[in-house]
Write a protein that holds these residues in place. Sequence first.
Motif, PDB file in Angstrom:
ATOM      1  N   ARG A   1       5.828  11.681 -10.612  1.00 30.20           N
ATOM      2  CA  ARG A   1       5.695  12.101 -12.016  1.00 30.20           C
ATOM      3  C   ARG A   1       6.914  12.898 -12.459  1.00 30.20           C
ATOM      4  O   ARG A   1       7.390  12.749 -13.588  1.00 30.20           O
ATOM      5  N   ARG A   2       7.447  13.727 -11.577  1.00 31.10           N
ATOM      6  CA  ARG A   2       8.629  14.526 -11.918  1.00 31.10           C
ATOM      7  C   ARG A   2       9.836  13.621 -12.181  1.00 31.10           C
ATOM      8  O   ARG A   2      10.649  13.883 -13.071  1.00 31.10           O
ATOM      9  N   MET A   3       9.944  12.545 -11.421  1.00 34.90           N
ATOM     10  CA  MET A   3      11.077  11.641 -11.583  1.00 34.90           C
ATOM     11  C   MET A   3      10.891  10.680 -12.753  1.00 34.90           C
ATOM     12  O   MET A   3      11.843  10.008 -13.168  1.00 34.90           O
ATOM     13  N   GLY A   4       9.655  10.579 -13.259  1.00 30.52           N
ATOM     14  CA  GLY A   4       9.385   9.650 -14.341  1.00 30.52           C
ATOM     15  C   GLY A   4       9.032   8.258 -13.866  1.00 30.52           C
ATOM     16  O   GLY A   4       9.102   7.290 -14.631  1.00 30.52           O
ATOM     17  N   LEU A   5       8.623   8.128 -12.614  1.00 33.25           N
ATOM     18  CA  LEU A   5       8.223   6.832 -12.068  1.00 33.25           C
ATOM     19  C   LEU A   5       6.781   6.498 -12.407  1.00 33.25           C
ATOM     20  O   LEU A   5       6.343   5.362 -12.245  1.00 33.25           O
ATOM     21  N   ALA A   6       6.040   7.495 -12.852  1.00 30.66           N
ATOM     22  CA  ALA A   6       4.647   7.343 -13.266  1.00 30.66           C
ATOM     23  C   ALA A   6       4.428   8.294 -14.436  1.00 30.66           C
ATOM     24  O   ALA A   6       5.184   9.255 -14.611  1.00 30.66           O
ATOM     25  N   PRO A   7       3.414   8.042 -15.257  1.00 26.27           N
ATOM     26  CA  PRO A   7       3.148   8.950 -16.380  1.00 26.27           C
ATOM     27  C   PRO A   7       2.988  10.390 -15.914  1.00 26.27           C
ATOM     28  O   PRO A   7       2.423  10.654 -14.845  1.00 26.27           O
ATOM     29  N   ALA A   8       3.476  11.327 -16.703  1.00 23.65           N
ATOM     30  CA  ALA A   8       3.458  12.738 -16.324  1.00 23.65           C
ATOM     31  C   ALA A   8       2.052  13.254 -16.075  1.00 23.65           C
ATOM     32  O   ALA A   8       1.853  14.161 -15.263  1.00 23.65           O
ATOM     33  N   ASP A   9       1.063  12.695 -16.782  1.00 28.49           N
ATOM     34  CA  ASP A   9      -0.317  13.165 -16.633  1.00 28.49           C
ATOM     35  C   ASP A   9      -1.159  12.243 -15.760  1.00 28.49           C
ATOM     36  O   ASP A   9      -2.387  12.357 -15.742  1.00 28.49           O
ATOM     37  N   ALA A  10      -0.524  11.350 -15.010  1.00 27.86           N
ATOM     38  CA  ALA A  10      -1.270  10.422 -14.155  1.00 27.86           C
ATOM     39  C   ALA A  10      -1.939  11.158 -13.004  1.00 27.86           C
ATOM     40  O   ALA A  10      -1.367  12.094 -12.423  1.00 27.86           O
ATOM     41  N   ASP A  11      -3.165  10.743 -12.663  1.00 25.11           N
ATOM     42  CA  ASP A  11      -3.816  11.280 -11.476  1.00 25.11           C
ATOM     43  C   ASP A  11      -3.282  10.525 -10.254  1.00 25.11           C
ATOM     44  O   ASP A  11      -2.388   9.678 -10.364  1.00 25.11           O
ATOM     45  N   HIS A  12      -3.844  10.826  -9.086  1.00 26.10           N
ATOM     46  CA  HIS A  12      -3.343  10.192  -7.869  1.00 26.10           C
ATOM     47  C   HIS A  12      -3.462   8.672  -7.933  1.00 26.10           C
ATOM     48  O   HIS A  12      -2.556   7.949  -7.505  1.00 26.10           O
ATOM     49  N   GLU A  13      -4.560   8.176  -8.458  1.00 32.16           N
ATOM     50  CA  GLU A  13      -4.747   6.731  -8.548  1.00 32.16           C
ATOM     51  C   GLU A  13      -3.762   6.119  -9.540  1.00 32.16           C
ATOM     52  O   GLU A  13      -3.260   5.016  -9.324  1.00 32.16           O
ATOM     53  N   GLY A  14      -3.486   6.823 -10.621  1.00 29.87           N
ATOM     54  CA  GLY A  14      -2.521   6.330 -11.590  1.00 29.87           C
ATOM     55  C   GLY A  14      -1.125   6.219 -11.000  1.00 29.87           C
ATOM     56  O   GLY A  14      -0.392   5.268 -11.275  1.00 29.87           O
ATOM     57  N   VAL A  15      -0.749   7.209 -10.194  1.00 20.86           N
ATOM     58  CA  VAL A  15       0.546   7.177  -9.523  1.00 20.86           C
ATOM     59  C   VAL A  15       0.591   6.027  -8.529  1.00 20.86           C
ATOM     60  O   VAL A  15       1.585   5.289  -8.442  1.00 20.86           O
ATOM     61  N   ARG A  16      -0.486   5.855  -7.763  1.00 20.33           N
ATOM     62  CA  ARG A  16      -0.533   4.760  -6.785  1.00 20.33           C
ATOM     63  C   ARG A  16      -0.348   3.415  -7.482  1.00 20.33           C
ATOM     64  O   ARG A  16       0.442   2.563  -7.042  1.00 20.33           O
ATOM     65  N   GLU A  17      -1.066   3.205  -8.564  1.00 19.34           N
ATOM     66  CA  GLU A  17      -0.981   1.933  -9.274  1.00 19.34           C
ATOM     67  C   GLU A  17       0.428   1.691  -9.805  1.00 19.34           C
ATOM     68  O   GLU A  17       0.949   0.569  -9.734  1.00 19.34           O
TER      69      GLU A  17
ATOM     70  N   VAL B   1       0.857  -1.186   0.000  1.00 18.72           N
ATOM     71  CA  VAL B   1       0.000   0.000   0.000  1.00 18.72           C
ATOM     72  C   VAL B   1       0.893   1.236   0.000  1.00 18.72           C
ATOM     73  O   VAL B   1       1.687   1.440   0.920  1.00 18.72           O
ATOM     74  N   PHE B   2       0.778   2.053  -1.043  1.00 18.42           N
ATOM     75  CA  PHE B   2       1.613   3.251  -1.189  1.00 18.42           C
ATOM     76  C   PHE B   2       0.688   4.457  -1.302  1.00 18.42           C
ATOM     77  O   PHE B   2       0.319   4.883  -2.397  1.00 18.42           O
ATOM     78  N   PRO B   3       0.273   5.051  -0.163  1.00 22.07           N
ATOM     79  CA  PRO B   3      -0.612   6.216  -0.218  1.00 22.07           C
ATOM     80  C   PRO B   3       0.018   7.351  -1.011  1.00 22.07           C
ATOM     81  O   PRO B   3       1.228   7.564  -0.946  1.00 22.07           O
ATOM     82  N   VAL B   4      -0.817   8.066  -1.751  1.00 20.85           N
ATOM     83  CA  VAL B   4      -0.321   9.143  -2.603  1.00 20.85           C
ATOM     84  C   VAL B   4      -0.900  10.473  -2.140  1.00 20.85           C
ATOM     85  O   VAL B   4      -2.106  10.713  -2.257  1.00 20.85           O
ATOM     86  N   ASP B   5      -0.040  11.325  -1.585  1.00 20.69           N
ATOM     87  CA  ASP B   5      -0.442  12.685  -1.236  1.00 20.69           C
ATOM     88  C   ASP B   5       0.126  13.626  -2.286  1.00 20.69           C
ATOM     89  O   ASP B   5       0.621  13.192  -3.324  1.00 20.69           O
TER      90      ASP B   5
END
Length: 302
Positions: A219-235, A207-211
């Motif tokens: 997103r800045r580091m490129g670990l998730a898509p730049a346009d990802a919402d909070h749920e996209g980043v969590r996934e 479980v990785f909560p996203v604040d």
Amino acid sequence: MSDDAGDAGATDDPEPEENISGGAAGGGEAAVFEPAEAESRAEAVVDRLGELYWQKAYGGRDGFECLVRTVLSQNTSDVASQPAHDSLMERYGPGGEDEARSASERTSGEQSDPRVGGPDLAESLAAADQQRLAETISAAGLYNQKSERIVALAERICEEYGGAAGFDEFVKTGDPEEVRSALLDMNGVGPKTADCVLLFSGGRGGVFPVDTHVHRIARRMGLAPADADHEGVREALEREVPAEKCGFGHTAMIQFGREYCKARKPACLDDPEACPLVDLCDQVGVTPATGDVVDPAESVGE
């Protein structure tokens, strides 16, 4: 908490006490994960954060108190929400002033106000006078909205789980997806709040909560898509980071955001070497040559 780093806690718990997600009151304990070759860049980032800050295994906080604490932290800083939480527990928690006042009234034969504290925090808050609760948590901001939300949540916890103890058992032993679904069905509980309860109370791995910090940094580091919402980043993070590292990855990334990867002025703007994660970062939306910083989503298509 402000953007400045907190003071270190006890030697066996290096996490700053000011971090409402952890510290002395946050549950969990210091842990050491054996170093290994990271299987993803996201895992490498979390490993580096663990070396920089802390490695911890979370869990053990009371489920309903954790829920209340997270609601208090919504749209505000730890500096504001921590005193509100402390005031709430002093008044409505076990042994709080309302419980003591109620016991005194019963002993003296006076009429007891039914809207006072008791041994069960959910029962106490379900019976609370909303205006009095609002005054108690005023330091957290949006206190009228939050007090209304907390009373409603307490009423539902009492109705569906019989009180805080029953809810705590559900959070700690129930199927994680069922627990998350039940939490998200509660008014005012979003994904981050639900995930914080799963992590800090249930001790659930993966479980990785996203604040706002985690959303920006990933997103800045490129670990998730730049346009990802909070749920996209969590996934993205939960897919790429081993389950046992997600918890401290969340709290350590928040600390990294406060110290280095700030929203408007990340450390790499002035000097790339000032950031301990620069070699792992895509700097999406950050242009050190010009000093420009934009939300990563705004850089898509450029």
